[in-house]
Design an enzyme around this catalytic site. Structure first.
Site, PDB file in Angstrom:
ATOM      1  N   ILE A  17      -9.487  25.514  -5.007  1.00  0.00           N
ATOM      2  CA  ILE A  17      -9.084  24.281  -5.697  1.00  0.00           C
ATOM      3  C   ILE A  17      -9.421  23.027  -4.900  1.00  0.00           C
ATOM      4  O   ILE A  17      -9.227  21.911  -5.388  1.00  0.00           O
ATOM      5  CB  ILE A  17      -7.575  24.283  -6.010  1.00  0.00           C
ATOM      6  CG1 ILE A  17      -6.749  24.410  -4.722  1.00  0.00           C
ATOM      7  CG2 ILE A  17      -7.226  25.380  -7.001  1.00  0.00           C
ATOM      8  CD1 ILE A  17      -5.249  24.256  -4.935  1.00  0.00           C
ATOM      9  N   ALA A  23     -12.237  22.604   5.910  1.00  0.00           N
ATOM     10  CA  ALA A  23     -11.279  23.541   5.323  1.00  0.00           C
ATOM     11  C   ALA A  23     -11.536  23.710   3.838  1.00  0.00           C
ATOM     12  O   ALA A  23     -12.134  22.857   3.185  1.00  0.00           O
ATOM     13  CB  ALA A  23      -9.852  23.055   5.551  1.00  0.00           C
ATOM     14  N   THR A  24     -11.077  24.823   3.343  1.00  0.00           N
ATOM     15  CA  THR A  24     -11.096  25.106   1.909  1.00  0.00           C
ATOM     16  C   THR A  24      -9.687  25.501   1.500  1.00  0.00           C
ATOM     17  O   THR A  24      -9.024  26.265   2.205  1.00  0.00           O
ATOM     18  CB  THR A  24     -12.071  26.253   1.587  1.00  0.00           C
ATOM     19  OG1 THR A  24     -13.365  25.904   2.074  1.00  0.00           O
ATOM     20  CG2 THR A  24     -12.135  26.496   0.088  1.00  0.00           C
ATOM     21  N   ASP A 159      -0.168   8.831   8.679  1.00  0.00           N
ATOM     22  CA  ASP A 159      -1.189   8.844   7.625  1.00  0.00           C
ATOM     23  C   ASP A 159      -0.540   8.918   6.247  1.00  0.00           C
ATOM     24  O   ASP A 159      -0.934   9.710   5.392  1.00  0.00           O
ATOM     25  CB  ASP A 159      -2.151  10.017   7.828  1.00  0.00           C
ATOM     26  CG  ASP A 159      -3.458   9.832   7.060  1.00  0.00           C
ATOM     27  OD1 ASP A 159      -3.757   8.682   6.682  1.00  0.00           O
ATOM     28  OD2 ASP A 159      -4.168  10.826   6.837  1.00  0.00           O
TER      29      ASP A 159
END
EC number: 2.7.11.1
Length: 942
Positions: A17, A23-24, A159
């Site tokens: 997604i 990264a995945t 952040d």
């Protein structure tokens, strides 16, 4: 992709997604309970190529393990394998807050659950993307609850932004308001639940401590961080203010093309926050936003006052009086379907007859508008934060491809015409923008968010050194040169005994800076006064493509096609402090050439500690030496870069300056054509032999013993990479590099180029560090024009190297991630995959690159000298060789206390030479120096 299991089969990993550089993110479920959904962030160890990336990931894991809060994305489990990290986390099916703000209208029509939510809490206006007050206050309270918890743990997130505020499906593990609050949630029970994500930048920071690391997202970053000052946890409160403003108005409170401009804009606002007229924001929210967006952190609202604010503590039970059976039903349906928010948008569009092709599907704003200021997007950013909604998986959609040649031509045309139109192609920006801060300003009037700066895309680690370099260059650019009579008189812009550049008096008429008649200087270093007056292009020195790409292309791209053109045009620089003499391409031509020829400055002390007491002349002497070193390394990197990324023909056609450059590369420069045919043949031979030799990296000179087979290899290269000037073959030359090279060769060239660019960055950064120490110790804040020009040149090269390094890094990742056999191989040069892998894995040594290149240049310079032709080219080539050999002997030159990030990158290339190697290099330096001395004596007689 196929499903797979982790943690000994405990979890099933399903569809991707989200995907980023490091990264995945996948969705999945617990093996024993398919309705128990999870998100899995997979980070390949091979992607974490430096300790900063690994450190950020480990920090995120450590923090998430220690904190559990209903409004913070929880870490359920973690697995470390030999190849990957797997973080099992809470699944947030509704994406992040940016979806509600920027894609609200589409979600109203396409998402069943959110359609019902927006019907219950309609937006205040169709003229902007602001949210209903229920959303605003609910998410404010949920964010405050999470921050209060973080403060109790002495944590600062650093952040906070809409992309890091994820939205979970409501009414899944509860059915009513009472249960909702018993579970620890705050806010309105029937709205999507906000959760803070991505703690890659978070740090344990006690309330009395200060930090100074630059990180976060520019549009949501506190001004003290933008200005690289020390800061405390109040920096998070500024970010809360920006998010609160955007929820109310649909756009961030401040936008700019780069970090420096953003800081200046915030500072100029003087704590006056302008709310768009079309947005009706209640006074209480306005007051809270203004108290959060206070420039001075000491005057900014504190945490206790914020947590006790009447809106933060407001009772929201009046929003929960109605039963929400429909909402509950649709929440259950969404949970069972396990579909991500973007999939509903795609599905609905396809049902309406919209093409389902990937390049025409839904593209979130974050993908539509690439980052404007890529020069500051350092590879140390922890881009694992594909936060289930920031970057949608490539199989869900793919960006519409844009013709790079058309955009490149558009970029050149926009620059020449002074156009304010924003260009948004990331790759072209990398390829063509040598100063990425020089980006056109944004349209602030558009409240829909379509023209917002894409600095809000993902998150950015602000490259502190880049900020410092540009800030210092801005300070010197606005220095009152005219008031420093003695400095200007002393320097008189004499570029290393160069009488053909002068400042006309009176000194306040600097705009009259121009070339004086040609003369020759006496002494052993006498030569013709100027490259232009020699009727010879500086790009004739093709051994390192040094002066063709670096000055001919880069300078004209930055400053225009000529000095005369620059006089009639306004600088395109972001900084208002630039003056035209500092952006004169001819000055840069002459400056750089003479710096290289001034070999007397080759050897400088290893540690420089300059201050104002030592005088401006000492600073200039040091900077000239460092600039020459940086330039020869940069020039060689440009050769590598050009082999991978040739200029599109549309760019050349769109710019007279680049058309001129193309004629140079085609050996058809009318200036050179005036020379004798014999001289032209010599130049052509020099260009063809050296440039073709560098193209094929598999056949480079590797050691002295390999030179016996040199002619055979050179013949092979010429056959494969023909540089003849006959007919159409010549016109196609600039586009033949990358299409002919094998993937393994492209990887090898990219690695070499990155090492060279990083070395140039190291030297340029050290130059600015020395300048900074001297400048900020000055009481008068006045410098000479000569020093100013040097600093502006260093700034331009620093930004260009930073851009190209980042671009090559992405290019390298693209090829290294490619599956074997996916690229076409040349029939003439097929090699096995194993051979390819061995070639790619070969370590790159900066010293060897410079050593081999220096010997190549000096060898061909000697051949030219024996023929008695082009002695001025020989002089420049010998000097370039000497600089390269000197750099190859240096181990982190001009070091100061503290390790620089570029030193860290290049640390593996240090100390690779043993004593015997250094003796050999020393002998070459002595020999070439003697040749150069004899050559100059010969030239002095002419």
């Amino acid at each position: 992709m196929d499903r797979f299991r982790i943690q000994d089969g405990k979890y099933v990993v399903e569809k991707e997604i989200g995907k980023g550089s490091f990264a995945t993110v996948y969705r999945g479920h617990v093996t024993t309970d398919p309705k128990s959904h999870i998100a899995v962030k997979a980070v390949a160890r091979s992607k974490l190529k430096n300790k900063k990336l690994l450190e950020n990931l480990e920090i995120e894991i450590a923090i998430l393990k220690k904190i559990k809060h209903p409004h913070i994305v929880g870490l359920i489990d973690c697995e470390r394998t030999t190849t990957d990290f797997y973080l099992v986390m809470d699944y947030c099916a509704l994406g992040d807050l940016t979806f509600l703000i920027k894609k609200r209208k589409e979600l109203e029509n396409n998402h069943p659950l959110l359609q019902t939510v927006f019907n219950k809490y309609p937006p205040p206006s169709k003229e902007h993307n602001g949210l209903n007050r229920a959303f605003v206050v609910c998410y404010l309270q949920q964010l405050a609850s999470a921050l209060k918890f973080l403060r109790s743990k002495n944590l600062v997130h650093r952040d906070i932004k809409p992309q890091n505020l994820l939205l979970a499906t409501p009414l899944t593990n509860y059915r009513d308001s009472k249960t909702f609050h018993e579970l620890g949630y705050v806010g309105i029970y029937n709205l999507p639940i906000l959760k803070i994500a991505d703690f890659g930048f978070a740090r344990f920071l006690p309330s009395t401590s200060l930090a100074e690391t630059l990180c976060g997202s520019p549009l949501y970053m506190a001004p003290e961080i933008l200005n690289y000052q020390k800061y405390n946890a109040k920096a998070d409160l500024w970010s809360v203010g920006t998010v609160l403003f955007e929820m109310c108005c649909g756009v961030p409170p401040f936008t700019a093309s780069n970090h420096l401009e953003l800081f200046k804009k915030i500072k100029r606002a003087h704590d006056e926050i302008n709310f768009p007229e079309v947005c009706e924001v209640e006074d209480g929210l306005k007051e809270l936003i203004c108290s959060l967006l206070t420039f001075d952190p000491a005057k900014r609202i504190g945490f206790e006052e914020f947590f006790n604010n009447k809106i933060v503590t407001e009772d929201l039970s009046h929003y929960e009086v109605d039963e929400n059976t429909e909402l509950e039903s649709k929440s259950k349906d969404l949970q069972e379907s396990n579909m991500f928010v973007s999939e509903f948008l795609i599905k609905k569009r396809n049902q309406k007859g919209v093409s389902s092709r990937k390049d025409t599907e839904f593209i979130p704003k974050s993908k539509q508008e690439p980052m404007l200021d890529q020069a500051y997007k350092d590879e140390t950013e922890m881009e694992t934060g594909v936060k289930y909604g920031v970057n949608i998986a490539p199989e869900v959609y793919q960006n519409e491809m844009i013709d790079p040649e058309k955009l490149a031509a558009k970029l050149i045309a926009a620059k020449q015409l002074g156009s304010d139109e924003k260009l948004t192609n990331k790759n072209i920006s990398h390829l063509l923008s040598s100063n990425s801060s020089r980006v056109n300003k944004l349209d602030k009037s558009n409240l829909s968010g379509k023209s917002d700066s894409s600095l809000d895309r993902d998150y950015v680690v602000v490259e502190k050194k880049a900020v410092e370099v540009n800030s210092l260059a801005d300070d010197l650019a606005q220095a009152n040169v005219g008031n420093n009579d003695e400095a200007v008189k002393d320097q008189n812009i004499k570029t290393l005994e160069q009488p053909h550049i002068q400042v006309h008096q009176p000194h306040n008429d600097i705009q009259n800076l121009q070339r004086a008649p040609s003369t020759t200087s006496g002494g052993t270093s006498s030569r013709r006064a100027s490259l232009v007056e020699r009727r010879l292009s500086i790009s004739s020195l093709n051994p390192s493509n040094a002066l063709s790409r670096a000055l001919g292309l880069a300078s004209t791209r930055i400053f225009g096609s000529s000095a005369q053109t620059n006089k009639n045009q306004t600088s395109n620089s972001t900084s208002p402090n630039y003056t035209q003499p500092l952006l004169n391409s001819q000055i840069f031509y002459d400056l750089t050439e003479n710096l290289i020829l001034h070999t007397e400055t080759l050897n400088q002390p290893a540690l420089i500690n300059v201050d104002h007491a030592k005088g401006i002349n000492e600073v200039i002497r040091i900077l000239e030496s460092l600039s020459a070193k940086a330039f020869v390394v940069y020039s060689y990197a440009e050769v590598k870069y050009a082999q991978i990324i040739p200029l599109p023909q549309a760019v050349i056609r769109a710019s007279p300056a680049l058309q001129f450059e193309k004629r140079l590369s085609d050996d058809s420069n009318p200036v050179i054509d005036e020379d004798s045919d014999e001289e032209l043949d010599v130049q052509k031979n020099l260009s063809n032999t050296l440039l073709s030799e560098t193209v094929n990296t598999r056949y480079r000179l590797r050691n002295d013993s390999s030179r016996n087979s040199y002619n055979k290899r050179n013949s092979f290269n010429k056959e494969r990479f023909s540089f003849s000037s006959q007919g159409s073959n010549n016109s196609k030359r600039t586009n033949s590099y990358s299409s002919t090279l094998l993937p393994a060769e492209i990887i090898s060239i990219s690695k070499e180029a990155i090492v060279l660019y990083m070395k140039a960055l190291q030297i340029l950064a050290q130059s600015m560090k020395i300048t900074s120490k001297w400048w900020y110790s000055c009481q008068e804040k006045i410098c000479s024009l000569r020093l100013n020009i040097l600093v502006q040149w260093i700034r331009e090269k620093f930004n260009e190297c930073l851009d190209k390094t980042d671009f090559l890094r992405m290019k390298l990742e693209e090829y290294e991630n490619s599956k074997p056999g996916t690229h076409n191989q040349s029939p003439k040069s097929k090699i096995s995959n194993d051979s390819n892998e061995d070639n790619v894995a070969e370590k790159v040594y900066l010293e060897k690159l410079l050593y081999d290149r220096a010997l190549e240049i000096s060898k061909y310079a000697a051949n030219l000298e024996l023929q008695g032709q082009n002695l001025h080219i020989c002089e420049l080539a010998y000097a370039t060789s000497l600089w390269m050999l000197t750099i190859s002997l240096e181990n982190s030159p001009y070091t100061d206390q503290g390790e620089d990030e570029y030193d860290e990158f290049l640390k593996d290339t240090n100390d690779v030479l043993d004593s015997e190697d250094k003796i050999i290099i020393g002998k070459y330096i002595k020999s070439i120096s003697h040749r150069l001395k004899m050559l100059r004596q010969k030239m002095a007689k002419y």
